[in-house]
Write a protein that holds these residues in place. Sequence first.
Motif, PDB file in Angstrom:
ATOM      1  N   VAL A 105      23.453  11.820  -1.995  1.00 44.76           N
ATOM      2  CA  VAL A 105      23.610  11.641  -3.435  1.00 44.76           C
ATOM      3  C   VAL A 105      22.262  11.437  -4.099  1.00 44.76           C
ATOM      4  CG1 VAL A 105      24.614  10.154  -5.206  1.00 44.76           C
ATOM      5  CG2 VAL A 105      25.903  10.674  -3.132  1.00 44.76           C
ATOM      6  N   MET A 106      21.368  10.706  -3.416  1.00 40.94           N
ATOM      7  CA  MET A 106      20.090  10.378  -4.037  1.00 40.94           C
ATOM      8  C   MET A 106      19.009  10.423  -2.974  1.00 40.94           C
ATOM      9  SD  MET A 106      18.948   6.842  -5.922  1.00 40.94           S
ATOM     10  CE  MET A 106      18.911   5.964  -4.365  1.00 40.94           C
ATOM     11  N   ARG A 107      17.940  11.014  -3.328  1.00 44.50           N
ATOM     12  CA  ARG A 107      16.762  10.997  -2.476  1.00 44.50           C
ATOM     13  C   ARG A 107      15.694  10.135  -3.131  1.00 44.50           C
ATOM     14  NH1 ARG A 107      17.115  12.457   2.836  1.00 44.50           N
ATOM     15  NH2 ARG A 107      18.016  14.512   3.097  1.00 44.50           N
ATOM     16  N   ILE A 108      14.925   9.436  -2.311  1.00 43.84           N
ATOM     17  CA  ILE A 108      13.785   8.706  -2.857  1.00 43.84           C
ATOM     18  C   ILE A 108      12.757   9.713  -3.324  1.00 43.84           C
ATOM     19  CG2 ILE A 108      11.949   7.081  -2.299  1.00 43.84           C
ATOM     20  CD1 ILE A 108      13.776   5.976  -0.119  1.00 43.84           C
ATOM     21  N   GLU A 109      12.358   9.612  -4.559  1.00 40.39           N
ATOM     22  CA  GLU A 109      11.409  10.581  -5.080  1.00 40.39           C
ATOM     23  C   GLU A 109      10.057  10.409  -4.411  1.00 40.39           C
ATOM     24  OE1 GLU A 109      11.137  10.509  -9.254  1.00 40.39           O
ATOM     25  OE2 GLU A 109      13.261  10.935  -9.602  1.00 40.39           O
ATOM     26  N   VAL A 110       9.427  11.524  -4.175  1.00 37.99           N
ATOM     27  CA  VAL A 110       8.102  11.504  -3.567  1.00 37.99           C
ATOM     28  C   VAL A 110       7.086  11.099  -4.618  1.00 37.99           C
ATOM     29  CG1 VAL A 110       6.337  12.884  -2.433  1.00 37.99           C
ATOM     30  CG2 VAL A 110       8.753  13.264  -1.905  1.00 37.99           C
ATOM     31  N   LEU A 141       0.790  -1.228   0.000  1.00 37.36           N
ATOM     32  CA  LEU A 141       0.000   0.000   0.000  1.00 37.36           C
ATOM     33  C   LEU A 141       0.821   1.277   0.000  1.00 37.36           C
ATOM     34  CD1 LEU A 141      -2.747  -1.029   2.580  1.00 37.36           C
ATOM     35  CD2 LEU A 141      -2.841  -1.182   0.104  1.00 37.36           C
ATOM     36  N   LEU A 142       2.080   1.204   0.415  1.00 42.71           N
ATOM     37  CA  LEU A 142       2.883   2.412   0.560  1.00 42.71           C
ATOM     38  C   LEU A 142       3.836   2.589  -0.619  1.00 42.71           C
ATOM     39  CD1 LEU A 142       3.766   2.163   4.368  1.00 42.71           C
ATOM     40  CD2 LEU A 142       1.971   3.551   3.288  1.00 42.71           C
ATOM     41  N   HIS A 143       3.955   3.845  -1.053  1.00 44.64           N
ATOM     42  CA  HIS A 143       4.914   4.193  -2.102  1.00 44.64           C
ATOM     43  C   HIS A 143       6.084   4.941  -1.462  1.00 44.64           C
ATOM     44  CE1 HIS A 143       0.842   4.248  -3.983  1.00 44.64           C
ATOM     45  NE2 HIS A 143       1.459   3.496  -4.884  1.00 44.64           N
ATOM     46  N   PRO A 144       7.237   4.927  -2.104  1.00 44.13           N
ATOM     47  CA  PRO A 144       8.347   5.744  -1.593  1.00 44.13           C
ATOM     48  C   PRO A 144       7.926   7.206  -1.463  1.00 44.13           C
ATOM     49  CG  PRO A 144       9.123   4.233  -3.278  1.00 44.13           C
ATOM     50  CD  PRO A 144       7.631   4.117  -3.279  1.00 44.13           C
ATOM     51  N   ALA A 154       9.511  -0.041   2.389  1.00 41.96           N
ATOM     52  CA  ALA A 154       8.629   0.663   1.461  1.00 41.96           C
ATOM     53  C   ALA A 154       9.132   2.046   1.103  1.00 41.96           C
ATOM     54  CB  ALA A 154       7.226   0.764   2.058  1.00 41.96           C
ATOM     55  N   GLY A 155      10.071   2.580   1.882  1.00 46.64           N
ATOM     56  CA  GLY A 155      10.538   3.938   1.635  1.00 46.64           C
ATOM     57  C   GLY A 155       9.567   5.000   2.100  1.00 46.64           C
ATOM     58  N   ASP A 209      -1.906  15.577   1.063  1.00 51.28           N
ATOM     59  CA  ASP A 209      -2.085  14.661  -0.065  1.00 51.28           C
ATOM     60  C   ASP A 209      -1.093  13.504  -0.018  1.00 51.28           C
ATOM     61  OD1 ASP A 209      -0.122  16.729  -0.584  1.00 51.28           O
ATOM     62  OD2 ASP A 209       0.076  15.846  -2.587  1.00 51.28           O
ATOM     63  N   ARG A 210       0.032  13.693   0.679  1.00 45.97           N
ATOM     64  CA  ARG A 210       1.038  12.625   0.775  1.00 45.97           C
ATOM     65  C   ARG A 210       0.777  11.680   1.934  1.00 45.97           C
ATOM     66  NH1 ARG A 210       6.620  15.296   1.323  1.00 45.97           N
ATOM     67  NH2 ARG A 210       7.128  13.103   1.761  1.00 45.97           N
ATOM     68  N   VAL A 211      -0.143  12.046   2.821  1.00 44.89           N
ATOM     69  CA  VAL A 211      -0.447  11.175   3.953  1.00 44.89           C
ATOM     70  C   VAL A 211      -1.253   9.989   3.438  1.00 44.89           C
ATOM     71  CG1 VAL A 211      -1.598  10.980   6.176  1.00 44.89           C
ATOM     72  CG2 VAL A 211      -0.428  13.099   5.560  1.00 44.89           C
ATOM     73  N   ARG A 212      -0.689   8.825   3.565  1.00 43.16           N
ATOM     74  CA  ARG A 212      -1.282   7.621   2.969  1.00 43.16           C
ATOM     75  C   ARG A 212      -1.979   6.741   3.999  1.00 43.16           C
ATOM     76  NH1 ARG A 212      -2.789   5.318  -1.967  1.00 43.16           N
ATOM     77  NH2 ARG A 212      -2.137   3.143  -2.113  1.00 43.16           N
ATOM     78  N   MET A 213      -1.406   6.660   5.205  1.00 37.23           N
ATOM     79  CA  MET A 213      -1.864   5.627   6.138  1.00 37.23           C
ATOM     80  C   MET A 213      -1.755   6.090   7.580  1.00 37.23           C
ATOM     81  SD  MET A 213      -0.196   1.787   6.677  1.00 37.23           S
ATOM     82  CE  MET A 213      -0.766   1.132   5.098  1.00 37.23           C
ATOM     83  N   LEU A 214      -2.701   5.612   8.399  1.00 37.40           N
ATOM     84  CA  LEU A 214      -2.592   5.693   9.853  1.00 37.40           C
ATOM     85  C   LEU A 214      -2.399   4.280  10.365  1.00 37.40           C
ATOM     86  CD1 LEU A 214      -2.830   7.137  12.623  1.00 37.40           C
ATOM     87  CD2 LEU A 214      -5.302   6.728  12.492  1.00 37.40           C
ATOM     88  N   LEU A 215      -1.359   4.088  11.176  1.00 32.55           N
ATOM     89  CA  LEU A 215      -0.984   2.749  11.637  1.00 32.55           C
ATOM     90  C   LEU A 215      -0.980   2.749  13.168  1.00 32.55           C
ATOM     91  CD1 LEU A 215       2.178   0.863  10.299  1.00 32.55           C
ATOM     92  CD2 LEU A 215       1.237   0.527  12.566  1.00 32.55           C
ATOM     93  N   LEU A 216      -1.866   1.950  13.768  1.00 32.62           N
ATOM     94  CA  LEU A 216      -1.973   1.888  15.223  1.00 32.62           C
ATOM     95  C   LEU A 216      -2.098   0.440  15.683  1.00 32.62           C
ATOM     96  CD1 LEU A 216      -4.527   4.792  15.813  1.00 32.62           C
ATOM     97  CD2 LEU A 216      -2.067   4.863  16.285  1.00 32.62           C
TER      98      LEU A 216
END
Length: 921
Positions: A915-920, A398-401, A422-423, A462-469
Amino acid sequence: MSLDQDTTLPLDHLVSTMEARLDAWRVLNAANRAWAATGAATGDETAKQAVEHQLRCLSSLEEFYAFPGRQFMGSLAELVAEGDAAAAARLSARLSAALLSKSYHNNPGEWDSDESSLDNADRLPPALNGNGGDKHRPYFEVLVVTPTPQTKWTEVSREMRRLRRPQDPFVYELVIVGSFEDAALGAILNPAIEAVVVFDGFHFASQHDVPLLHRFLEAHVPPGVADLTSEAMTPALVRMLKNLRPELDIYLLSDRKVEEMAANPELACVRRVFYEVEEPLEIHLSILDGINDRYETPYFDNLKKYSQRPMGTFHALPVARGKSIFKSNWIRDMGEFYGLNLFLAESSATTGGLDSLLEPTGNIKTAQDKAARAFGADHAFFVTNGTSTSNKIVEQALLHPGDIVLVDRNCHKSHHYGMVLAGARPVYLEAYPMMEYSMYGGVPLRTIKKAMLDLKAEGKLDRVRMLLLTNCTFDGHVYNTRQVMEECLAIKPDLIFLWDEAWFGFARFSPFFRQRTAMGAATLIKRAMAGSDYRSALEAQHREVGVDLDPADARLLDRRLVPDPDRMRVRVYQTNSTHKSMSALRQGSMILVCDQDFHHVEEAFHEAIFTHTSTSPNLQIIASLDIARRQMELEGYEMVMKATQLALIIRSEVNRHPLVSKYFRVLDLGDMVPAEFRRTGMESLTGTDWTKAIESIWNDEFVLDPTRLTLVCGSAGFDGTEFKGMLAEKYDIQINKTSRNSILLQTNINNTRSDVAHLMKVLVDIATGIEERLAAGGEPAVAAFRGRVAGLMKDVPDMPNFSRFHDHFREDTGSATSEGDIRSAFYLAYDEGSCEHVKLNSREIDRRLKSGPELVSASFVIPYPPGFPIMVPGQVITTETIEFMRKLDVKEIHGYQASRGLKLLTPKALAVQPVMRIEVA
């Protein structure tokens, strides 16, 4: 226990009905014996009156059980009325023994009311005794709701008995009631009821005075049901019974247009509709078929068949068929220990009826579908390497980088690793602390809402994907899952919820806690979306705080927010350690899904299953998951209620015992949940008016799972680890979790009252030993003991909160939100040159805490206890965290080697531009 008692009965009496019933029979037996021994001979009426009183208490309760039934109870009442104390004592002893042993399930002689037949049980005719040979046939009871006069109920039971056949796989008896309220009472009080047959035309009010259950009924019955027409009352009863016990099969008999009723959406949960009693045999067969549908275990049944087939094995599993074991000179004892069937049922093949766990299309798929039905989910997936893997499957699917996840910092470590894989960028949420017991509770809803509104203010919602409890937490804190999800969906309508219910899977089968499970709450939300309440509440919300919720509006934090039913999506996932609370083998887990948009992520979900699932899953674990589902659907209600009752007994016995309570105490609701989260004001799980307890379960922000008991042992001079070891080594009592000054006891469906007795005896022995040592040692021993207790109970380390991610792992260092790139930090630590080790008690630590450069963790550091990461990769380490670690006296700390020190990312590595960031995404 009598149904006409007042409404101030404690919660114990509601959950312990089964045991209370047996206790009441034991009291009646004792009263009968006393009467037979003295009262009858002397003419003293006091002994007889005691019997009459106890019999009255039992009579109304016994209306809801098939055995002993009206005939036996009537006979017993007649004997008492006639003054035949000896015969009354014999009959009550016989009935009590049958109830205790459950011999009436399989011994037809127990149903014969003729005393002379006690030694000749086979006198009953086969049509009545249900004897189908030597094979054990499970017994259950069927609730019949009918307007038929009571005078004809006995004949109805006889008619159904005449339909029994030797080939029937199960045996059942009828419990007949005549009203809506009595139907509810029967479903609540009698766990042996597995099916309900409803005849149209019944009335509403109970024949009993039942004020004690009115509050409970009100929670399940919409207002005005008593005033409904007969036609409208039937769907209301069906819905209420399904709310109480979803596993029940319901059959409807009517003289109305049954074709229209069968197509009525309000009656969709009815298994079959019949036209009155034109087909009694079909009703009988339908009841048996419904039970068989739950009894059938597709995978386990096929595995048994497979094990009995002659197989030539040319695959890579030498233990299959057991030849390499039973023919061995050296490991034959392994076969003798485990038995032949275990090896006959082993294979690495996915043919011959065994199916594939990775791509199930046969009996595993059917078994998973049955599990989904049992747990109220749309989909269920079996996992054979624990809920640690279940969590990572869901998160990878369910999660994207770059996605932001709101997560309890104290959640299980598998979630932290899942976000690394998952990044995802965690925003760690802090649970409320219980400093004196070195543990955390749950995350307040206000904290969750504030984090979401802060992210909205930063333009990141808009980037908030999940609440985990975690629900419930290791220590038993249970969220108000429906309220949490509804208020979060009001802020972000497409938010995904992952509820880690590793310890709470059993709660599906408790009518009290079902709505606080992920699947139970999701069902309620979906049902509510179709109603008008959401819309009217939403309109009021728009008038008060506007359509687009303004993050700067402080009122939003304390106001109950309402989601927009036209925009919200119900996307709920639950991971369930079936092996932790049900009869599954270790590492047996399930993923339960209730996601309106699952079709959008289904391919990714299966890809995650392929990633994390072994290509050689354990067949016995799969079978045990199938079996666990069967058991919970057929007897889970009874077993969960009993486990709850045993927990309440332990709480009560420990806390009121004059000696044990001097040194030990089970923490109660008021100790574990601050008053601000208990709007009902309920403080105790025992001795509390149960109507208030139900209100608390329905409404408070946090409640406690009663089966999880925190026993304080620091007041006895033991730290948790020490006490745990002593219980295991000296008293053969095993527990799992400890804190600095407590241990966690938990009751489950495996426990008995004998276990409780053993625990109490052990605590009495330990308390007695303390008393003797203090008495023998005099004042020096007392002073030393008090010092030890003070050190454990008062000199406790402060619990450190999550500090922050180092700026190196932040996208926007000026942001007010706290998300961080945990993945980059984790993998940066793989470069040995980017890491250093510093001893925990060194001056270097103190110097850098004071003057810098900052200490940044290179790894997860997880002390057991408390069992959650106090450091994660990329986290800035603070003085509070170091002080906490220095005060810890536990030996097990994952991610920390005392000989080398803390593993840190070097200032030099942190100074280099990434050097590299995980793209949003």
